[in-house]
Structures are given as structure tokens and as C-alpha cells.
Write an enzyme that holds these catalytic residues in place. Sequence first.
Site, short mmCIF file in Angstrom:
data_model
loop_
_atom_site.label_atom_id
_atom_site.label_comp_id
_atom_site.label_asym_id
_atom_site.label_seq_id
_atom_site.Cartn_x
_atom_site.Cartn_y
_atom_site.Cartn_z
N GLY A 47 0.84 -1.20 0.00
CA GLY A 47 0.00 0.00 0.00
C GLY A 47 0.87 1.24 0.00
O GLY A 47 1.98 1.24 -0.53
N CYS A 48 0.38 2.30 0.60
CA CYS A 48 1.10 3.57 0.63
C CYS A 48 2.51 3.39 1.15
O CYS A 48 2.73 2.90 2.26
CB CYS A 48 0.35 4.56 1.52
SG CYS A 48 1.22 6.13 1.74
N PHE A 49 3.49 3.78 0.32
CA PHE A 49 4.88 3.55 0.73
C PHE A 49 5.30 4.39 1.93
O PHE A 49 6.27 4.06 2.62
CB PHE A 49 5.87 3.70 -0.42
CG PHE A 49 5.69 4.88 -1.34
CD1 PHE A 49 5.19 6.09 -0.90
CD2 PHE A 49 6.04 4.76 -2.68
CE1 PHE A 49 5.05 7.17 -1.76
CE2 PHE A 49 5.90 5.84 -3.56
CZ PHE A 49 5.40 7.05 -3.09
N TRP A 50 4.60 5.48 2.19
CA TRP A 50 4.91 6.27 3.40
C TRP A 50 4.87 5.38 4.65
O TRP A 50 5.70 5.51 5.54
CB TRP A 50 3.90 7.38 3.60
CG TRP A 50 3.88 8.46 2.58
CD1 TRP A 50 4.79 8.71 1.60
CD2 TRP A 50 2.87 9.47 2.46
NE1 TRP A 50 4.42 9.81 0.87
CE2 TRP A 50 3.25 10.29 1.37
CE3 TRP A 50 1.70 9.76 3.15
CZ2 TRP A 50 2.48 11.39 0.96
CZ3 TRP A 50 0.93 10.84 2.75
CH2 TRP A 50 1.31 11.65 1.66
N CYS A 51 3.87 4.49 4.67
CA CYS A 51 3.63 3.69 5.86
C CYS A 51 4.49 2.44 5.94
O CYS A 51 4.50 1.76 6.97
CB CYS A 51 2.15 3.27 5.91
SG CYS A 51 1.00 4.66 5.96
#
Length: 214
Positions: A47-51
Site C-alpha cells: 500500500g502507501c509507501f509512506w507507511c
Amino acid sequence: MSKRNVSLITMVLSLIAAATVIAGNDAMKKTAETAVHPLEKATFAGGCFWCMEAPFDKLPGVVSVTSGYTGGKVINPTYKQVSAGGTGHAEAVQIVYDPSRLGYAKLLDVFWHNTDPTVIDRQFCDVGSQYRPAIFFHSEEQRLLALKSKEALGKTKPFKEPIVTEVTKAGEFTPAEEYHQHYYKKNPIRYQYYRNGCGRDQRLKELWGDAAGH
């Protein structure tokens, strides 16, 4: 020049020479260690690479974690292109690590407990193939370990749904734009707001209980 001064100079030069030899030996030792234990790469999409950066950043033995795009057909894609869903890429993180300090099995464990492996083409509030969970292996050893961990998890998982995360060969990895790198450090308030709003931690808790990653 007095004999005393000559003696002092000789002693200083000897100490400098000894220090140079020691430094040289240390450098050779580090080079030899790197040769024996070369750094390796691991690539995961969750999913979101930030996380996905923070959980791996914390591990001893990790040298770097880079957000980027992989699994698609467009060369050097941009965030705008990938987020639109037309390139075939997934948001991913690529980890460079020291295998003498950190095993791939540990990285797999961290990956699983920071993702929802029960869905295809989505993660939490983000929907689309660009958010699909995946393990991108870089070697036959990584492939076998990934499949083994997936099989083992299928027998011990604390939830009923099947595990559908793909295990596929790693391809070209394009680093994301600089403002995405370590976003959780650069913009902690906005990062936490997104993470909470997306229901990521709530869903991880539902799936993994106390073993959920953060």
C-alpha cells in the site's frame, strides 16, 4: 637541533606511522567483511509507501529504505502517473540490508505484520493495483523463503480469510520523488493524520492482534 628534540620528533613520527598502519588494517578488515557479507536488497509493496518505511527503518542491519515504484511497464514513472493507476506499478519500498546482521526471514515477518494480505489490488483505504501487496524477490533463496513464509502463515494466521499476496520476481525499481522519501519523518503530523484516516492501524490490529506492526 638538540638531541632531545630529535628524539621527540622521531617518537611522534613513529606514533603517526603506527596509527596509519592500524587505520589501514581497520579499513582492510571492513572491506574484507563487506566482501564476505555483501549488502542485499529486499523489495516489498504494502500500500502507501509512506507507511512501509518506518517499520523497516527501525531494524538493526538495515542500511537504507527507499520509497519507489516497481512492477510496471512505464520507464521512470512519476507519482502522478502511478497514482492514476495506468502504469502497472505498485508503490513499494526497497530495503538495502546487511545479511550478516539481519535475515530475510525477519524482513518477511515485518512485511506480513504491516500489511493486509487478504485483499487484492488494495490496502486499507487505498484502492487500485498500484496499492497491491506484493513480495518482489531478488534471488531464488528469497523466492523460496517468501513462499515458505506464506505457506506457514496460511497455517498459523489468526484470521479466517485466505492470504492472496503475490510473490513475484523483482524488476526495475524507480525511486519516488524526494518529498516522498521518509515522509513520516518530514511531515509527522500529516503522516499520522493520513494513517489514522485510512484505518491502517485499526485493520492491522483486527488482523494481527498484538503482533500488528506500527
